[in-house]
Structure formats: C-alpha cells, structure tokens
Design an enzyme around this catalytic site. Structure first.
Site, PDB file in Angstrom:
ATOM      1  N   LYS A 281      39.985  32.840  44.415  1.00 15.65           N
ATOM      2  CA  LYS A 281      39.334  34.043  44.926  1.00 15.65           C
ATOM      3  C   LYS A 281      37.874  33.955  44.847  1.00 15.65           C
ATOM      4  O   LYS A 281      37.228  33.575  43.967  1.00 15.65           O
ATOM      5  CB  LYS A 281      39.816  35.245  44.032  1.00 15.65           C
ATOM      6  CG  LYS A 281      39.000  36.668  44.042  1.00 15.65           C
ATOM      7  CD  LYS A 281      39.276  37.745  43.225  1.00 15.65           C
ATOM      8  CE  LYS A 281      38.275  38.908  43.197  1.00 15.65           C
ATOM      9  NZ  LYS A 281      38.550  39.987  42.184  1.00 15.65           N
ATOM     10  N   ASP A 286      31.224  41.544  44.579  1.00 17.59           N
ATOM     11  CA  ASP A 286      32.274  42.771  44.701  1.00 17.59           C
ATOM     12  C   ASP A 286      31.482  44.046  43.826  1.00 17.59           C
ATOM     13  O   ASP A 286      31.322  44.419  42.748  1.00 17.59           O
ATOM     14  CB  ASP A 286      33.255  42.298  43.379  1.00 17.59           C
ATOM     15  CG  ASP A 286      34.470  43.557  43.400  1.00 17.59           C
ATOM     16  OD1 ASP A 286      34.423  44.408  44.471  1.00 17.59           O
ATOM     17  OD2 ASP A 286      35.574  43.459  42.636  1.00 17.59           O
ATOM     18  N   LYS A 293      31.733  50.494  42.352  1.00 16.64           N
ATOM     19  CA  LYS A 293      31.708  50.577  40.922  1.00 16.64           C
ATOM     20  C   LYS A 293      30.474  51.206  40.307  1.00 16.64           C
ATOM     21  O   LYS A 293      29.615  51.552  41.010  1.00 16.64           O
ATOM     22  CB  LYS A 293      31.637  48.778  40.482  1.00 16.64           C
ATOM     23  CG  LYS A 293      32.874  48.073  40.475  1.00 16.64           C
ATOM     24  CD  LYS A 293      32.670  46.775  40.490  1.00 16.64           C
ATOM     25  CE  LYS A 293      33.783  45.887  40.951  1.00 16.64           C
ATOM     26  NZ  LYS A 293      34.837  45.973  39.956  1.00 16.64           N
ATOM     27  N   ASP A 304      32.242  37.226  40.990  1.00 18.26           N
ATOM     28  CA  ASP A 304      33.768  37.209  41.556  1.00 18.26           C
ATOM     29  C   ASP A 304      34.132  36.145  42.403  1.00 18.26           C
ATOM     30  O   ASP A 304      35.234  36.134  42.964  1.00 18.26           O
ATOM     31  CB  ASP A 304      33.627  38.404  41.899  1.00 18.26           C
ATOM     32  CG  ASP A 304      34.925  39.314  41.622  1.00 18.26           C
ATOM     33  OD1 ASP A 304      35.775  39.102  41.081  1.00 18.26           O
ATOM     34  OD2 ASP A 304      35.100  40.259  42.785  1.00 18.26           O
ATOM     35  N   ASP A 363      38.301  48.579  45.272  1.00 18.04           N
ATOM     36  CA  ASP A 363      37.951  47.765  44.399  1.00 18.04           C
ATOM     37  C   ASP A 363      39.123  46.713  43.967  1.00 18.04           C
ATOM     38  O   ASP A 363      38.894  45.565  43.367  1.00 18.04           O
ATOM     39  CB  ASP A 363      37.333  48.691  43.208  1.00 18.04           C
ATOM     40  CG  ASP A 363      36.609  47.760  42.274  1.00 18.04           C
ATOM     41  OD1 ASP A 363      36.130  46.447  42.783  1.00 18.04           O
ATOM     42  OD2 ASP A 363      36.117  48.160  41.113  1.00 18.04           O
ATOM     43  N   GLU A 365      40.287  44.559  45.527  1.00 17.98           N
ATOM     44  CA  GLU A 365      40.285  43.591  46.817  1.00 17.98           C
ATOM     45  C   GLU A 365      40.839  42.149  46.611  1.00 17.98           C
ATOM     46  O   GLU A 365      41.230  41.484  47.499  1.00 17.98           O
ATOM     47  CB  GLU A 365      38.783  43.649  47.358  1.00 17.98           C
ATOM     48  CG  GLU A 365      38.014  42.487  46.516  1.00 17.98           C
ATOM     49  CD  GLU A 365      37.633  42.976  45.119  1.00 17.98           C
ATOM     50  OE1 GLU A 365      37.957  44.113  44.645  1.00 17.98           O
ATOM     51  OE2 GLU A 365      37.409  41.918  44.465  1.00 17.98           O
ATOM     52  N   ARG A 367      43.584  40.844  45.140  1.00 18.28           N
ATOM     53  CA  ARG A 367      44.881  40.625  45.673  1.00 18.28           C
ATOM     54  C   ARG A 367      45.100  40.635  47.066  1.00 18.28           C
ATOM     55  O   ARG A 367      46.010  40.237  47.504  1.00 18.28           O
ATOM     56  CB  ARG A 367      45.616  41.816  44.573  1.00 18.28           C
ATOM     57  CG  ARG A 367      45.436  43.196  44.997  1.00 18.28           C
ATOM     58  CD  ARG A 367      45.868  43.991  44.086  1.00 18.28           C
ATOM     59  NE  ARG A 367      44.910  44.209  42.930  1.00 18.28           N
ATOM     60  CZ  ARG A 367      45.217  44.862  41.770  1.00 18.28           C
ATOM     61  NH1 ARG A 367      46.122  45.566  41.730  1.00 18.28           N
ATOM     62  NH2 ARG A 367      44.367  44.880  40.698  1.00 18.28           N
TER      63      ARG A 367
HETATM   64  N1  BES Z   1      36.436  41.774  40.286  1.00 15.85           N
HETATM   65  C1  BES Z   1      37.260  42.630  39.658  1.00 15.85           C
HETATM   66  C2  BES Z   1      37.729  42.360  38.233  1.00 15.85           C
HETATM   67  C3  BES Z   1      36.821  42.001  37.288  1.00 15.85           C
HETATM   68  C4  BES Z   1      36.539  43.124  36.271  1.00 15.85           C
HETATM   69  C5  BES Z   1      36.367  40.804  37.087  1.00 15.85           C
HETATM   70  C6  BES Z   1      35.528  42.933  35.365  1.00 15.85           C
HETATM   71  C7  BES Z   1      35.678  40.663  36.075  1.00 15.85           C
HETATM   72  C8  BES Z   1      35.122  41.513  35.198  1.00 15.85           C
HETATM   73  C9  BES Z   1      38.248  43.316  40.582  1.00 15.85           C
HETATM   74  O1  BES Z   1      38.074  43.195  41.864  1.00 15.85           O
HETATM   75  C10 BES Z   1      38.420  44.893  40.216  1.00 15.85           C
HETATM   76  O2  BES Z   1      37.451  45.659  40.590  1.00 15.85           O
HETATM   77  N2  BES Z   1      39.612  45.210  39.830  1.00 15.85           N
HETATM   78  C11 BES Z   1      39.723  46.337  39.480  1.00 15.85           C
HETATM   79  C12 BES Z   1      41.175  47.068  40.066  1.00 15.85           C
HETATM   80  C13 BES Z   1      41.352  48.306  39.987  1.00 15.85           C
HETATM   81  C14 BES Z   1      40.688  49.226  40.751  1.00 15.85           C
HETATM   82  C15 BES Z   1      42.785  48.486  40.158  1.00 15.85           C
HETATM   83  C16 BES Z   1      39.757  46.598  37.811  1.00 15.85           C
HETATM   84  O3  BES Z   1      40.292  45.582  37.255  1.00 15.85           O
HETATM   85  O4  BES Z   1      39.337  47.789  37.342  1.00 15.85           O
HETATM   86 ZN    ZN Z   2      36.856  44.823  42.702  1.00 16.47          ZN
HETATM   87 ZN    ZN Z   3      36.925  41.444  42.394  1.00 14.56          ZN
END
Ligand code: BES
Ligand code: ZN
Ligand code: ZN
Length: 514
Positions: A281, A286, A293, A304, A363, A365, A367
């Site tokens: 990825k 992000d 966020k 990210d 967010d 994204e 996947r």
């Molecule tokens: N890049 C983030 C995941 C992440 C969070 C990486 C903290 C490193 C530290 C990912 O794209 C994300 O934002 N995931 C969300 C998904 C949710 C909206 C279902 C998450 O994990 O909160």
């Molecule tokens: Zn995200």
């Molecule tokens: Zn992300």
C-alpha cells in the site's frame, strides 16, 4: 547535506581479543554478571582489569541496551572499551545481538569513533548459527546508524555529521569466522535495503506523491537492473482499475500503479508465472479524504506509503542477493485528499475484477487500492501473493508497535512467515479472518462495502482483501503499528522503520525453486 545512511565498512577478523587494536572495543555482557566470564579473562588482564573492576562495583547491570564506557590503563590496543548489556542469558535471541550492535554503534557515533571492534557474541551459546550471528550484527550496525536528515541543514545542531565507520567483528575461531563473514555479506544487503525503504517512507507528502514515487521506483529499477512499468491514470482508466482511481480522485497528483519485476531464474521463460507477487500500500498521504481524520497525528499519515516503500526496497534487495526467483512487486499509489473531485461516502465503485464496493468511509482507502492490485497479482498466477499495508488503526490497538498482524488463507505460508519473523526479529502475530469477518463487509446494495463496523476491523479489512486473490496462497501483513515510530530507541532512530523488508527478504530467501 549529510547522508541518512553513513558509510559503514564491516569486516571479520580472527585476532584474539587481548591483541585487538581499535579506537573502541565492544563487549557483550549478560544481565547480573558479577564475576568476569572465563572467555573474557585474557582481555580483562590485558586491559588492566578494567572490566572486572567495573563488574565488581555493580554499576553495570547488563540489562538489554545498557552501555558503560571504560578507559583501560596500560598497553592495551584499544583506548576505550564499551560494555553493552545483553539482558537475560536464557532469553537471548539473535535479535538481542542485532539490537546490541545497533546500540553499540549509536553510542560509538556519539563519541566520534572511527575504528570499532565488536565482540558482542563472544559469550553466546554455540547453538546460535554463526552465519545468523554475523548477519544480525551487521544488520544491527547498518540499521542503527541510520538517521533521516534529508532536510537538515549542515549548520543545524540536529544534523549528525557522522563519519565513516570501520567495524570489525572479532571471531578467533577460523571456521566460525568464515560463517560470520558469509552472514556479514547478507547482512549488508538486508540492512541497506531496510534503510532504503526508510529513506523513501520518511520523505514528506510534499515531496513524494504518486508520480514522484513512480519516478523514484524507475530510478531504483534502473540502478538495480529491475524491470519497471508504471500505469498512469489514463492506463488505469483503460483497465478499469476504478478503486485506485477513486481513492486518488481528490488530488491533483494522480494515482499510479507501479509494477516492478525481478527475474533471477537461471533459465527464464517470459511467460512463466512469478514465484511470488508482493504488493504494498502506498498512500503518499492519508488525510482520510471527505471522511477526514482528526488533525492530531495526521502528520504521521505520510507513513501510509510504507508498504509500497518496502516493496520497492525488497526488490532492490532481491537483485543484490541474486536469488534464483521471479518476483513481481506491485505498488498501488494514491493520495487521499478531500476536494470537489474526491470520491465520497455513498459512492459505489466497480473494481478491476468486476466486484462492486459501496463506500461507507473514504478513510478506509487502503483496502480499495489494494483490491485492484491484488486482482492484478492473481491474474499472473503466482505461487504466492504477499501484501504489506498500514491498513487499520484496529491492528495498532490490538498489537501495539511490537508486531505486525499476519492474516491470510494458507497455513503453510503463515508458518514460513513466522519462521522468517524469528530469524529477522520482525515479529508477526497470527490473526483470524474468514467467513464471519467477511459477512461484516457485505452490503445490501453492492457486492461489498469498504467498512464493516468497529469490532474486529483489522480482521474484516483482511477478509475484504481476501476476496480479490482468488484461490492463490496469500498472506497479508498489517504493518500499521510497526511501520513508523515517534520513539527513538538506543538501537535505532525514530521515523520510518522499514519493518517488513528483512522479514520478506528472509521469507524469499527460504523459497526453494522447482
Ligand atoms: N492509514 C490508516 C490506518 C492507520 C491508522 C495506519 C493509524 C497507521 C496508524 C487507514 O487508511 C485508515 O484510516 N483506516 C481506518 C479505517 C476505518 C475508517 C474503517 C481506521 O483504521 O481507523
Ligand atoms: Zn485511511
Ligand atoms: Zn490509509
């Protein structure tokens, strides 16, 4: 501009400890060592009892990463000795040595050492393979000396003007020295590959975006004789890679799919399937997109892209190791920003494989860009697909910053990765995914949705990915907790860690060709 990875020359030498000549001699000592271990008697005597005197005081406890600097009197060939704690004798692992080597060089750099002799492994038990010992010590030194300073002016006090280091691993036994030397060669390649991943991942979002990441990939591919193809937004449109396109639609920097190929098979046939496809990825920043966020810690979202940076570095490592494999590296790259052109919650996307996905949260994204890349990976019919992604905050909550989550559909593959994790010290923890979790990802108006609720969301995210690999053996590493850190450690600097580079290179090294 100072270099992120200062030059480190590593050699192996058979000189007995009392005769070693260097600016600093480093000795590894177990926790609670009160009496001088017999293997160190001769060197202690040569150094005017400096070591035994310190041990008698109890000032040095030998816990992992503790250091003490001694100034031996008399005619000893080293003006300084550094003791480095190895922790409990019983719980010593190869990774203890790796970290101790990192701690030693970082402490040595602080006092400006140019010539270092390393005897960290002198007391360790014979069961440890000298090859791995040599590899781990070398990796520890190369990873340990790394500091990201692309943007520090020379005059800045934080800029580390670290000079060239010549480090010699001391092993008087000829047979062991040979093996340590073999490990040293591997260690240099793996350590440097990891630092390469760190240097790209550490770059900020205003420097690295999908097109500039693609340019970086092209440059490295040229340098390491890899094939490199980059699909731009027009080609992605033609192929209907709509998930990657949707995630990148909010940014002026348009998405890319970077395709790298390492061909190391002795009698390659162009059409032969890859032994492995590795997918990473690469969200170059992000923000969360329309589902933005909170601003706290958002800056860390430049990391990210770590999975993609790892893939790039792993391919360069493969080329240097000259492994007899064919490996494809896929890096879907996009920037996730809110704007009037962004994708939105409620959108329904038809992905590359034809499955439709309802967007619940922009967010989630990672996947989405991965699903198109995984479909592409499965089309090449490889023996295995491995992906690495900073995918979920839930994985950080579950495992903290100590191990990566390991998911997938194939137990033998998971066991091999667990073995590679033990060797590399990049730990993984087996996590569940499967039907129950996939059910969370079902939508009433599309084939899937991109969020399946808070509960077990690292597992449901993995289950979502699993829908795009067909029946290929596949493993997914959620590296959200381990890819970067704001904590400096005695053995490494803060920032991008490159976690996963050595793990996957160890795994690929273990593959037998058929
Ligand atoms: N890049 C983030 C995941 C992440 C969070 C990486 C903290 C490193 C530290 C990912 O794209 C994300 O934002 N995931 C969300 C998904 C949710 C909206 C279902 C998450 O994990 O909160
Ligand atoms: Zn995200
Ligand atoms: Zn992300």
């Amino acid at each position: 501009m100072a270099q992120n990875t200062p030059q480190t020359r590593v050699t192996v030498d058979k000189t007995p400890l009392p005769k070693v000549r260097a600016d600093l001699l480093v000795l590894g000592i177990y926790k609670d060592t009160k009496k001088l271990p017999p293997a160190l008697t001769a060197v202690d005597k040569a150094a005017g009892q400096a070591v035994s005197n310190l041990l008698k005081t109890g000032d040095f406890t030998g816990k992992a990463d503790e250091t003490a600097l001694l100034y031996p009197l008399g005619k000893f060939g080293c003006r300084r000795i550094m003791l480095v704690g190895l922790g409990d004798k019983k719980s010593l692992q190869i990774n203890t040595l790796r970290q101790a080597a990192g701690t030693a060089v970082r402490a040595a750099d602080k006092i400006g050492i140019a010539r270092l002799a390393l005897a960290l492994h002198t007391l360790i038990e014979k069961k440890h393979d000298p090859r791995l010992v040599g590899q781990a010590l070398t990796e520890g030194m190369i990873i340990g000396r790394y500091a990201y300073q692309d943007y520090l002016s020379e005059k800045n006090d934080n800029s580390k003007k670290i000079k060239k280091l010549s480090a010699t691993i001391i092993e008087p036994k000829a047979a062991d020295a040979l093996k340590i030397n073999a490990g040293r060669k591997t260690g240099i390649i793996l350590g440097q590959a990891q630092n390469r991943a760190r240097s790209i991942a550490n770059k900020p979002g205003n420097e690295i975006n999908p097109p500039t990441l693609a340019r970086t990939a092209r440059r490295l591919a040229h340098q390491f004789s890899l094939r490199c193809k980059v699909l731009d937004e027009k080609q992605l449109e033609k192929l209907k890679m709509n998930a990657i396109l949707a995630v990148g639609s909010g940014s002026v920097s348009k998405p890319r799919l970077i395709i790298l190929e390492y061909q190391g098979r002795p009698h390659p046939k162009k059409s032969s399937p890859p032994d492995a496809v590795i997918v990473g990825k690469a969200i170059t920043f992000d923000s969360g997109g329309i589902s933005i966020k909170p601003s706290q810690k958002m800056a860390a979202m430049k990391f990210d892209k770590s999975g993609g940076c790892n893939v790039l570095a792993i391919l360069t490592g493969l080329a240097q190791l000259k492994l007899p494999l064919k490996v494809l590296g896929l890096i879907p790259a996009a920037e996730n920003l809110p704007s009037h052109t962004s994708y939105r919650p409620g959108d329904i996307i038809r992905t590359f494989c034809g499955k439709t996905v309802e967007i619940d949260n922009t967010d989630a994204e990672g996947r989405l860009i991965l699903c198109d890349a995984l479909t592409y990976a499965a089309q090449s019919k490889p023996r295995v697909i491995l992906d690495m992604a900073t995918l979920t905050g839930a994985c950080v909550v579950a495992l903290g910053e100590h191990m990566a989550g390991l998911f997938g559909n194939n137990s033998p593959l998971q066991r091999k990765l667990e073995k590679a994790a033990r060797i590399s010290g990049e730990k993984v923890w087996l996590m569940p995914s499967g039907k129950e979790y996939l059910d969370q990802m079902k939508s009433s108006i599309a084939d899937l949705k991109n969020v399946g609720g808070r509960e077990g969301s690292a597992c449901s995210a993995a289950a979502f990915l699993g829908e795009f690999v067909k029946d290929t053996a596949w493993a997914h590493l959620d590296i959200a907790g381990v890819a970067d850190t704001d904590k400096e450690k005695p053995f490494r600097s803060a920032g991008a860690t490159g976690y996963g580079v050595r793990l996957l290179l160890e795994y690929l090294r273990s593959l037998k060709i058929s």
